[in-house]
Design a protein around this motif. Structure first.
Motif, PDB file in Angstrom:
ATOM      1  N   GLY A 150     -16.014  15.593 -33.344  1.00 43.94           N
ATOM      2  CA  GLY A 150     -15.822  15.034 -32.146  1.00 43.94           C
ATOM      3  C   GLY A 150     -14.815  13.748 -32.533  1.00 43.94           C
ATOM      4  O   GLY A 150     -13.821  13.436 -31.812  1.00 43.94           O
ATOM      5  N   GLY A 151     -15.006  13.363 -33.846  1.00 35.90           N
ATOM      6  CA  GLY A 151     -14.066  12.242 -34.238  1.00 35.90           C
ATOM      7  C   GLY A 151     -12.791  12.819 -34.539  1.00 35.90           C
ATOM      8  O   GLY A 151     -11.470  12.330 -33.774  1.00 35.90           O
ATOM      9  N   ILE A 152     -12.544  13.938 -35.164  1.00 34.85           N
ATOM     10  CA  ILE A 152     -11.151  14.737 -35.152  1.00 34.85           C
ATOM     11  C   ILE A 152     -10.403  14.835 -33.869  1.00 34.85           C
ATOM     12  O   ILE A 152      -9.230  14.463 -33.710  1.00 34.85           O
ATOM     13  CB  ILE A 152     -11.398  15.896 -35.874  1.00 34.85           C
ATOM     14  N   VAL A 153     -10.974  15.329 -32.576  1.00 36.23           N
ATOM     15  CA  VAL A 153     -10.673  15.532 -31.339  1.00 36.23           C
ATOM     16  C   VAL A 153      -9.986  14.098 -30.764  1.00 36.23           C
ATOM     17  O   VAL A 153      -8.791  14.197 -30.485  1.00 36.23           O
ATOM     18  CB  VAL A 153     -11.880  16.052 -30.346  1.00 36.23           C
ATOM     19  N   GLY A 154     -10.713  13.006 -31.066  1.00 38.80           N
ATOM     20  CA  GLY A 154     -10.298  11.538 -30.712  1.00 38.80           C
ATOM     21  C   GLY A 154      -8.973  11.405 -31.448  1.00 38.80           C
ATOM     22  O   GLY A 154      -8.124  10.942 -30.947  1.00 38.80           O
ATOM     23  N   ILE A 155      -8.984  11.622 -32.861  1.00 39.82           N
ATOM     24  CA  ILE A 155      -7.739  11.103 -33.628  1.00 39.82           C
ATOM     25  C   ILE A 155      -6.522  11.823 -33.261  1.00 39.82           C
ATOM     26  O   ILE A 155      -5.532  11.395 -33.478  1.00 39.82           O
ATOM     27  CB  ILE A 155      -8.527  11.222 -35.247  1.00 39.82           C
ATOM     28  N   SER A 156      -6.923  13.202 -33.329  1.00 42.81           N
ATOM     29  CA  SER A 156      -5.710  14.037 -32.980  1.00 42.81           C
ATOM     30  C   SER A 156      -4.897  13.666 -31.739  1.00 42.81           C
ATOM     31  O   SER A 156      -3.752  13.819 -31.674  1.00 42.81           O
ATOM     32  CB  SER A 156      -6.187  15.574 -32.944  1.00 42.81           C
ATOM     33  N   ILE A 157      -5.522  13.029 -30.851  1.00 39.83           N
ATOM     34  CA  ILE A 157      -4.906  12.730 -29.700  1.00 39.83           C
ATOM     35  C   ILE A 157      -4.147  11.446 -29.886  1.00 39.83           C
ATOM     36  O   ILE A 157      -3.047  11.321 -29.437  1.00 39.83           O
ATOM     37  CB  ILE A 157      -5.935  12.421 -28.450  1.00 39.83           C
ATOM     38  N   GLY A 158      -4.635  10.444 -30.462  1.00 35.89           N
ATOM     39  CA  GLY A 158      -3.924   9.497 -30.875  1.00 35.89           C
ATOM     40  C   GLY A 158      -2.829   9.384 -31.976  1.00 35.89           C
ATOM     41  O   GLY A 158      -1.608   8.946 -31.808  1.00 35.89           O
ATOM     42  N   LEU A 159      -2.969  10.589 -32.865  1.00 36.57           N
ATOM     43  CA  LEU A 159      -1.850  10.809 -33.926  1.00 36.57           C
ATOM     44  C   LEU A 159      -0.749  11.211 -33.288  1.00 36.57           C
ATOM     45  O   LEU A 159       0.379  11.305 -33.788  1.00 36.57           O
ATOM     46  CB  LEU A 159      -2.526  11.544 -34.935  1.00 36.57           C
ATOM     47  N   GLY A 160      -0.871  12.267 -31.944  1.00 34.51           N
ATOM     48  CA  GLY A 160       0.416  13.018 -31.364  1.00 34.51           C
ATOM     49  C   GLY A 160       1.456  12.407 -31.353  1.00 34.51           C
ATOM     50  O   GLY A 160       2.575  12.286 -31.959  1.00 34.51           O
ATOM     51  N   LEU A 292      -0.911   7.556 -21.554  1.00 37.83           N
ATOM     52  CA  LEU A 292       0.060   8.021 -22.524  1.00 37.83           C
ATOM     53  C   LEU A 292       1.412   8.279 -21.656  1.00 37.83           C
ATOM     54  O   LEU A 292       2.507   8.100 -22.206  1.00 37.83           O
ATOM     55  CB  LEU A 292      -0.546   8.983 -23.364  1.00 37.83           C
ATOM     56  N   PHE A 293       1.312   8.787 -20.728  1.00 38.55           N
ATOM     57  CA  PHE A 293       2.325   9.352 -19.870  1.00 38.55           C
ATOM     58  C   PHE A 293       3.185   8.149 -19.398  1.00 38.55           C
ATOM     59  O   PHE A 293       4.524   8.141 -19.541  1.00 38.55           O
ATOM     60  CB  PHE A 293       2.160  10.288 -18.677  1.00 38.55           C
ATOM     61  N   LEU A 294       2.565   7.171 -18.687  1.00 35.05           N
ATOM     62  CA  LEU A 294       3.217   6.031 -18.654  1.00 35.05           C
ATOM     63  C   LEU A 294       3.683   5.189 -19.817  1.00 35.05           C
ATOM     64  O   LEU A 294       4.770   4.595 -19.247  1.00 35.05           O
ATOM     65  CB  LEU A 294       2.137   5.178 -17.568  1.00 35.05           C
ATOM     66  N   ALA A 310       9.228   3.875 -30.548  1.00 34.09           N
ATOM     67  CA  ALA A 310       8.047   4.173 -29.576  1.00 34.09           C
ATOM     68  C   ALA A 310       6.918   4.682 -30.199  1.00 34.09           C
ATOM     69  O   ALA A 310       5.878   4.519 -29.798  1.00 34.09           O
ATOM     70  CB  ALA A 310       8.465   5.118 -28.406  1.00 34.09           C
ATOM     71  N   GLY A 311       7.097   5.853 -31.004  1.00 28.67           N
ATOM     72  CA  GLY A 311       5.928   6.202 -31.582  1.00 28.67           C
ATOM     73  C   GLY A 311       5.240   5.647 -32.597  1.00 28.67           C
ATOM     74  O   GLY A 311       4.048   5.413 -32.618  1.00 28.67           O
ATOM     75  N   LEU A 312       5.961   4.613 -33.234  1.00 27.66           N
ATOM     76  CA  LEU A 312       5.324   3.537 -34.314  1.00 27.66           C
ATOM     77  C   LEU A 312       4.626   2.643 -33.593  1.00 27.66           C
ATOM     78  O   LEU A 312       3.493   2.099 -33.898  1.00 27.66           O
ATOM     79  CB  LEU A 312       6.251   3.207 -34.994  1.00 27.66           C
ATOM     80  N   LEU A 313       4.794   2.153 -32.213  1.00 33.40           N
ATOM     81  CA  LEU A 313       4.383   1.367 -31.506  1.00 33.40           C
ATOM     82  C   LEU A 313       3.051   1.783 -30.998  1.00 33.40           C
ATOM     83  O   LEU A 313       2.129   0.924 -30.449  1.00 33.40           O
ATOM     84  CB  LEU A 313       5.256   0.892 -30.283  1.00 33.40           C
ATOM     85  N   THR A 314       2.915   3.147 -30.848  1.00 40.55           N
ATOM     86  CA  THR A 314       1.525   3.579 -30.410  1.00 40.55           C
ATOM     87  C   THR A 314       0.560   3.954 -31.357  1.00 40.55           C
ATOM     88  O   THR A 314      -0.531   4.392 -31.166  1.00 40.55           O
ATOM     89  CB  THR A 314       1.777   5.116 -29.690  1.00 40.55           C
ATOM     90  N   ILE A 315       0.945   3.620 -32.615  1.00 46.72           N
ATOM     91  CA  ILE A 315       0.087   3.688 -33.955  1.00 46.72           C
ATOM     92  C   ILE A 315      -1.520   2.885 -33.269  1.00 46.72           C
ATOM     93  O   ILE A 315      -2.450   3.396 -33.882  1.00 46.72           O
ATOM     94  CB  ILE A 315       0.385   2.861 -35.089  1.00 46.72           C
ATOM     95  N   PRO A 316      -1.469   1.660 -32.819  1.00 48.77           N
ATOM     96  CA  PRO A 316      -2.628   1.329 -32.210  1.00 48.77           C
ATOM     97  C   PRO A 316      -3.670   2.261 -31.428  1.00 48.77           C
ATOM     98  O   PRO A 316      -4.864   2.074 -31.464  1.00 48.77           O
ATOM     99  CB  PRO A 316      -2.385   0.073 -31.548  1.00 48.77           C
ATOM    100  N   LEU A 317      -2.796   2.985 -30.958  1.00 45.96           N
ATOM    101  CA  LEU A 317      -3.762   3.896 -30.195  1.00 45.96           C
ATOM    102  C   LEU A 317      -4.496   5.075 -30.866  1.00 45.96           C
ATOM    103  O   LEU A 317      -5.550   5.552 -30.620  1.00 45.96           O
ATOM    104  CB  LEU A 317      -2.820   4.701 -29.133  1.00 45.96           C
ATOM    105  N   ILE A 368       0.732  -4.457 -27.736  1.00 46.58           N
ATOM    106  CA  ILE A 368       0.230  -3.966 -28.954  1.00 46.58           C
ATOM    107  C   ILE A 368      -1.483  -4.367 -28.612  1.00 46.58           C
ATOM    108  O   ILE A 368      -2.415  -3.455 -28.704  1.00 46.58           O
ATOM    109  CB  ILE A 368       0.228  -4.459 -30.109  1.00 46.58           C
ATOM    110  N   VAL A 369      -1.683  -5.442 -28.027  1.00 47.86           N
ATOM    111  CA  VAL A 369      -3.069  -5.913 -27.610  1.00 47.86           C
ATOM    112  C   VAL A 369      -3.721  -4.779 -26.626  1.00 47.86           C
ATOM    113  O   VAL A 369      -4.751  -4.142 -26.669  1.00 47.86           O
ATOM    114  CB  VAL A 369      -3.229  -7.316 -27.147  1.00 47.86           C
ATOM    115  N   CYS A 370      -2.808  -4.512 -25.576  1.00 46.62           N
ATOM    116  CA  CYS A 370      -3.115  -3.658 -24.514  1.00 46.62           C
ATOM    117  C   CYS A 370      -3.554  -2.150 -25.004  1.00 46.62           C
ATOM    118  O   CYS A 370      -4.666  -1.612 -25.022  1.00 46.62           O
ATOM    119  CB  CYS A 370      -2.266  -3.298 -23.587  1.00 46.62           C
TER     120      CYS A 370
END
Length: 503
Positions: A150-160, A292-294, A310-317, A368-370
């Motif tokens: 379950g953790g890998i499922v969530g992490i995979s989405i954030g790393l994409g 993520l789309f928006l 843009a990809g680096l800024l999504t690291i917090p996700l 980044i807080v968002c």
């Protein structure tokens, strides 16, 4: 070295079981990232292939739509024909589809090859979960493995988006598909060497009618939502598409309720925690895919950032999911699912609402807080949903059980992009994204926020005494032999037992 096809589950040493877990998680990580890695490439694909906003939605939703439609069939095929062989076929098809996407000469070809990718991907998630639940026969080890999965499922989405941004910057948008090829080949080799075969002792009969109705209903609904801004929300074509959706799902319910071994086990939906977890999964993953789309359009089209930035800024996700997914499991084990579910819904809603006033000049720390708030919520929500969805399900039909849970996620991902993209397209009208995004983004962000509010409500509702009573009643009927699935092979004794084991 033992050949993968000649070892039984009881013969496997601990190290071999851990290796099988790694193989299954690697395949799921690859297919899971493909859900989101494409999002970061949308502006580049838009420019390179001259795609419209609705066509960009189809690049994402062609994949998730096929996944959502075929997950339960793939789980059933794994139970019947052998999980190892179906998993192997899935890896081969997914890897081939990835290579073809990287070679696509035009947008139509890219969308078609995304469907091929998804055909293979549909054989990975539910079958991997079934392999895991059959390899880990000890209840405590199984709970640990399910928590890791379950953790890998969530992490995979954030790393994409992060990995996608790096690849786009240095190798172009086609590289986000080609990167799957060596990973897929390695997974195929390891699968053949180390993963033993398993299948259900009493597999389900095929349900082609139910499968066709699922595909028809989901395809019609997605098409109606995506194409409505172009066709008109009150046009005849839109009305026909929504009508087909209603007829298909109505017929599906009637058909499945009269089958002894249906494609979708409607009886499990009498359990309020299970049906609530299914709906919350739709909202959570619709929430995330819409966010993520928006976010992709905002960072690259509105602020003009490169894909790498843009990809680096999504690291917090990714960070929020990485930290709070295991923490959520501990909270569920100690206090139950209500606290992480309600907390998840609240912070996801807050993160979405804070994005409404964002414009080209909004300070990056604010953005980044968002992202952190939203990712914390997504990290908290996945484990209690996974736990609630699979608890009490029969292990002999593990492919079907995990297929229902995973399908709800993919349906949410599909509808999230469709709904948010459609609302944005309607508000934009004939304006370019860069020009009209600021005024058109309000309703789409509110759609994302409302999904978070539903999770808050669901977190309270599914943990009430009468909700738990409905789950106990369903499990009691199974144990009494009123349903065909044998109770001796349940995935876990009760939702509470599994929750306490995931720590």
């Amino acid at each position: 070295m033992l050949n993968g096809g000649h070892a039984t589950m009881t013969e496997l040493p601990h190290s071999r079981r851990m290796l099988i877990l790694v193989i299954c998680c690697a395949a799921v990580l690859m297919s899971g990232m493909d859900n989101t890695i494409v999002n970061i490439a949308l502006p580049v694909i838009h420019k390179d292939l001259h795609a419209s906003l609705s066509e960009l939605q189809w690049v994402v939703d062609a994949y998730t739509l096929v996944l959502a439609s075929l997950l339960m069939l793939s789980g059933s095929l794994g139970d019947r024909l052998g999980r190892r062989v179906i998993f192997l076929i899935g890896l081969i098809v997914f890897t081939t589809g990835s290579a073809l996407c990287g070679l696509a000469p035009g947008l139509g070809w890219l969308i078609a090859f995304r469907c091929v990718q998804a055909l293979g991907g549909s054989m990975l998630n539910p079958v991997a979960m079934a392999i895991i639940t059959n390899v880990f026969t000890d209840s405590r080890e199984r709970a640990f493995a399910i928590g890791v999965w379950g953790g890998i499922v969530g992490i995979s989405i954030g790393l994409g988006p992060v990995i996608g941004g790096v690849l786009l910057q240095f190798a172009g948008w086609r590289s986000i598909f080609w990167v799957n090829v060596p990973i897929g080949i390695a997974a195929i080799v390891l699968l053949m060497l180390f993963v033993p075969e398993s299948r259900a002792s009493v597999p389900r009969r095929p349900d082609p009618v139910g499968q066709v109705l699922v595909i028809l209903g989901l395809a019609a609904l997605t098409s109606a939502i995506i194409e409505a801004p172009n066709r008109g929300w009150i046009s005849a074509a839109t009305a026909v598409a929504f009508g087909i959706t209603a007829v298909a799902f109505g017929a599906l319910g009637a058909w499945e309720s009269h089958r002894n071994q249906p494609l979708i086990e409607l009886r499990f939906f009498r359990s309020i925690p299970f049906s609530g977890a299914t709906l919350m999964a739709v909202c959570a993953f619709g929430n995330y895919s819409g966010f993520l789309f928006l976010n992709t359009l905002y960072l690259q089209q509105v602020r003009g950032y490169s894909p790498l930035t843009a990809g680096l800024l999504t690291i917090p996700l990714a960070v929020g999911s990485l930290i709070f997914s295991p923490l959520s499991g501990r909270i569920v084990g100690a206090r139950g699912p209500r606290i992480p579910l309600v907390s998840a819904g609240l912070v996801m809603t807050l993160g979405a609402l804070m994005m409404i006033p964002a414009d080209p000049g909004t300070p990056i720390p604010y953005i980044i807080v968002c992202y952190l708030l939203f990712s914390i919520g997504f990290g908290l929500v996945n484990t209690p949903i996974t736990n609630t969805a699979v608890s009490g399900m029969p292990r002999s039909q593990a492919g079907i059980a995990s297929g229902i849970a995973t399908t709800s996620r993919q349906v949410g991902t599909t509808l999230g992009v469709a709904a948010v993209g459609s609302a944005l397209s309607t508000e934009l009208g004939h304006q370019a994204i860069r020009v009209g995004f600021r005024s058109a983004e309000v309703i789409p962000w509110w759609i994302v926020a409302c999904c978070g509010i539903f999770i808050v409500v669901g977190g309270f509702t599914t943990s009430t005494w009468w909700a738990k009573r409905s789950a106990t009643r369903v499990l009691s009927e199974e144990a009494a032999g009123k349903n065909p699935a044998p109770s001796v092979e349940r995935l876990a004794d009760t939702p509470e037992v599994t929750a306490k084991l995931i720590q």
